[in-house]
Design a protein around this motif. Sequence first.
Motif, PDB file in Angstrom:
ATOM      1  N   ARG A  90      54.431 -17.076  55.882  1.00  0.00           N
ATOM      2  CA  ARG A  90      54.578 -16.475  54.555  1.00  0.00           C
ATOM      3  C   ARG A  90      55.648 -17.191  53.748  1.00  0.00           C
ATOM      4  O   ARG A  90      55.466 -17.457  52.564  1.00  0.00           O
ATOM      5  CB  ARG A  90      54.915 -14.992  54.667  1.00  0.00           C
ATOM      6  CG  ARG A  90      53.677 -14.142  54.806  1.00  0.00           C
ATOM      7  CD  ARG A  90      54.002 -12.673  54.687  1.00  0.00           C
ATOM      8  NE  ARG A  90      53.903 -12.132  56.045  1.00  0.00           N
ATOM      9  CZ  ARG A  90      54.800 -11.374  56.641  1.00  0.00           C
ATOM     10  NH1 ARG A  90      55.885 -11.019  56.015  1.00  0.00           N
ATOM     11  NH2 ARG A  90      54.620 -10.956  57.865  1.00  0.00           N
ATOM     12  N   LEU A  91      56.746 -17.503  54.399  1.00  0.00           N
ATOM     13  CA  LEU A  91      57.837 -18.186  53.700  1.00  0.00           C
ATOM     14  C   LEU A  91      57.472 -19.614  53.335  1.00  0.00           C
ATOM     15  O   LEU A  91      57.705 -20.063  52.220  1.00  0.00           O
ATOM     16  CB  LEU A  91      59.104 -18.171  54.556  1.00  0.00           C
ATOM     17  CG  LEU A  91      59.775 -16.820  54.738  1.00  0.00           C
ATOM     18  CD1 LEU A  91      60.825 -16.898  55.830  1.00  0.00           C
ATOM     19  CD2 LEU A  91      60.398 -16.355  53.434  1.00  0.00           C
ATOM     20  N   THR A  92      56.907 -20.346  54.257  1.00  0.00           N
ATOM     21  CA  THR A  92      56.592 -21.748  53.976  1.00  0.00           C
ATOM     22  C   THR A  92      55.334 -21.890  53.137  1.00  0.00           C
ATOM     23  O   THR A  92      55.167 -22.875  52.443  1.00  0.00           O
ATOM     24  CB  THR A  92      56.427 -22.564  55.277  1.00  0.00           C
ATOM     25  OG1 THR A  92      55.418 -21.967  56.069  1.00  0.00           O
ATOM     26  CG2 THR A  92      57.727 -22.640  56.030  1.00  0.00           C
ATOM     27  N   GLY A  93      54.446 -20.913  53.212  1.00  0.00           N
ATOM     28  CA  GLY A  93      53.249 -20.955  52.371  1.00  0.00           C
ATOM     29  C   GLY A  93      53.626 -20.915  50.907  1.00  0.00           C
ATOM     30  O   GLY A  93      53.112 -21.681  50.100  1.00  0.00           O
ATOM     31  N   ARG A  94      54.544 -20.043  50.580  1.00  0.00           N
ATOM     32  CA  ARG A  94      55.057 -20.006  49.203  1.00  0.00           C
ATOM     33  C   ARG A  94      55.797 -21.284  48.897  1.00  0.00           C
ATOM     34  O   ARG A  94      55.643 -21.861  47.842  1.00  0.00           O
ATOM     35  CB  ARG A  94      56.002 -18.822  49.029  1.00  0.00           C
ATOM     36  CG  ARG A  94      55.332 -17.499  48.926  1.00  0.00           C
ATOM     37  CD  ARG A  94      56.310 -16.451  48.513  1.00  0.00           C
ATOM     38  NE  ARG A  94      57.525 -16.522  49.326  1.00  0.00           N
ATOM     39  CZ  ARG A  94      58.114 -15.499  49.899  1.00  0.00           C
ATOM     40  NH1 ARG A  94      57.607 -14.302  49.766  1.00  0.00           N
ATOM     41  NH2 ARG A  94      59.203 -15.644  50.615  1.00  0.00           N
ATOM     42  N   GLY A  95      56.598 -21.729  49.841  1.00  0.00           N
ATOM     43  CA  GLY A  95      57.409 -22.934  49.627  1.00  0.00           C
ATOM     44  C   GLY A  95      56.560 -24.172  49.476  1.00  0.00           C
ATOM     45  O   GLY A  95      56.791 -24.984  48.599  1.00  0.00           O
ATOM     46  N   THR A  96      55.535 -24.318  50.322  1.00  0.00           N
ATOM     47  CA  THR A  96      54.695 -25.503  50.277  1.00  0.00           C
ATOM     48  C   THR A  96      53.934 -25.581  48.959  1.00  0.00           C
ATOM     49  O   THR A  96      53.890 -26.617  48.330  1.00  0.00           O
ATOM     50  CB  THR A  96      53.698 -25.500  51.453  1.00  0.00           C
ATOM     51  OG1 THR A  96      54.447 -25.397  52.660  1.00  0.00           O
ATOM     52  CG2 THR A  96      52.866 -26.741  51.469  1.00  0.00           C
ATOM     53  N   LYS A 153      65.186 -20.134  55.684  1.00  0.00           N
ATOM     54  CA  LYS A 153      64.919 -18.907  56.431  1.00  0.00           C
ATOM     55  C   LYS A 153      63.775 -19.135  57.424  1.00  0.00           C
ATOM     56  O   LYS A 153      63.819 -18.670  58.570  1.00  0.00           O
ATOM     57  CB  LYS A 153      64.590 -17.761  55.474  1.00  0.00           C
ATOM     58  CG  LYS A 153      64.258 -16.455  56.145  1.00  0.00           C
ATOM     59  CD  LYS A 153      65.423 -15.901  56.919  1.00  0.00           C
ATOM     60  CE  LYS A 153      65.050 -14.569  57.550  1.00  0.00           C
ATOM     61  NZ  LYS A 153      66.077 -14.081  58.446  1.00  0.00           N
ATOM     62  N   ALA A 154      62.768 -19.874  57.005  1.00  0.00           N
ATOM     63  CA  ALA A 154      61.654 -20.192  57.898  1.00  0.00           C
ATOM     64  C   ALA A 154      62.136 -21.010  59.098  1.00  0.00           C
ATOM     65  O   ALA A 154      61.718 -20.766  60.237  1.00  0.00           O
ATOM     66  CB  ALA A 154      60.567 -20.946  57.141  1.00  0.00           C
ATOM     67  N   LEU A 155      63.036 -21.961  58.857  1.00  0.00           N
ATOM     68  CA  LEU A 155      63.591 -22.740  59.966  1.00  0.00           C
ATOM     69  C   LEU A 155      64.371 -21.855  60.929  1.00  0.00           C
ATOM     70  O   LEU A 155      64.316 -22.039  62.150  1.00  0.00           O
ATOM     71  CB  LEU A 155      64.483 -23.863  59.448  1.00  0.00           C
ATOM     72  CG  LEU A 155      63.780 -25.123  58.969  1.00  0.00           C
ATOM     73  CD1 LEU A 155      64.773 -26.111  58.376  1.00  0.00           C
ATOM     74  CD2 LEU A 155      63.007 -25.767  60.101  1.00  0.00           C
ATOM     75  N   GLN A 156      65.099 -20.876  60.385  1.00  0.00           N
ATOM     76  CA  GLN A 156      65.821 -19.942  61.246  1.00  0.00           C
ATOM     77  C   GLN A 156      64.853 -19.157  62.127  1.00  0.00           C
ATOM     78  O   GLN A 156      65.113 -18.941  63.318  1.00  0.00           O
ATOM     79  CB  GLN A 156      66.662 -18.972  60.418  1.00  0.00           C
ATOM     80  CG  GLN A 156      67.884 -19.605  59.802  1.00  0.00           C
ATOM     81  CD  GLN A 156      68.636 -18.620  58.910  1.00  0.00           C
ATOM     82  OE1 GLN A 156      68.066 -17.640  58.425  1.00  0.00           O
ATOM     83  NE2 GLN A 156      69.908 -18.889  58.694  1.00  0.00           N
ATOM     84  N   LEU A 157      63.752 -18.723  61.554  1.00  0.00           N
ATOM     85  CA  LEU A 157      62.753 -17.996  62.339  1.00  0.00           C
ATOM     86  C   LEU A 157      62.164 -18.888  63.426  1.00  0.00           C
ATOM     87  O   LEU A 157      61.951 -18.449  64.562  1.00  0.00           O
ATOM     88  CB  LEU A 157      61.645 -17.463  61.430  1.00  0.00           C
ATOM     89  CG  LEU A 157      62.052 -16.368  60.450  1.00  0.00           C
ATOM     90  CD1 LEU A 157      60.910 -16.079  59.478  1.00  0.00           C
ATOM     91  CD2 LEU A 157      62.465 -15.113  61.175  1.00  0.00           C
TER      92      LEU A 157
END
Length: 128
Positions: free
Chosen positions: A113-119, A67-71
């Motif tokens: 927000r998305l990648t922060g959780r992911g990372t 989803k982050a990549l889509q953004l």
Amino acid sequence: MPDVKPPSTGTEGVVDLHGARRARRLDLYRTRLNERVQDTRANLVTLYQGGTLFTPDGTKQGRSLLKALQLLQRVGPKLEELAGSGVLPAPRASERIDALYDEVDGLFTRCDRLTGRGTASVARLPRR
């Protein structure tokens, strides 16, 4: 004694500071976009190579990263529009320029927000 010429009143020595600032800002945003794309892809590779992508938590993190990549893919055309290299000409009105940068900043924030959780989670997920 050498001839001393008065400063020229022509425009050959004039520097467009406003244009230089806009170009610098655009370069900063492009760099930011490239770094975020590379980091997000690296996190996806880590999930896949470690086998954690196939666990429930890993799948959830993988979806967040996608989803982050889509953004981030939506940021590219906005930057092209600001540069005037896309389908639309570069905006001239400062309100439109500010609106585009605000939109790009919003997309970066959502991505963070998305990648922060992911990372954070990618590093803590157990390997399969």
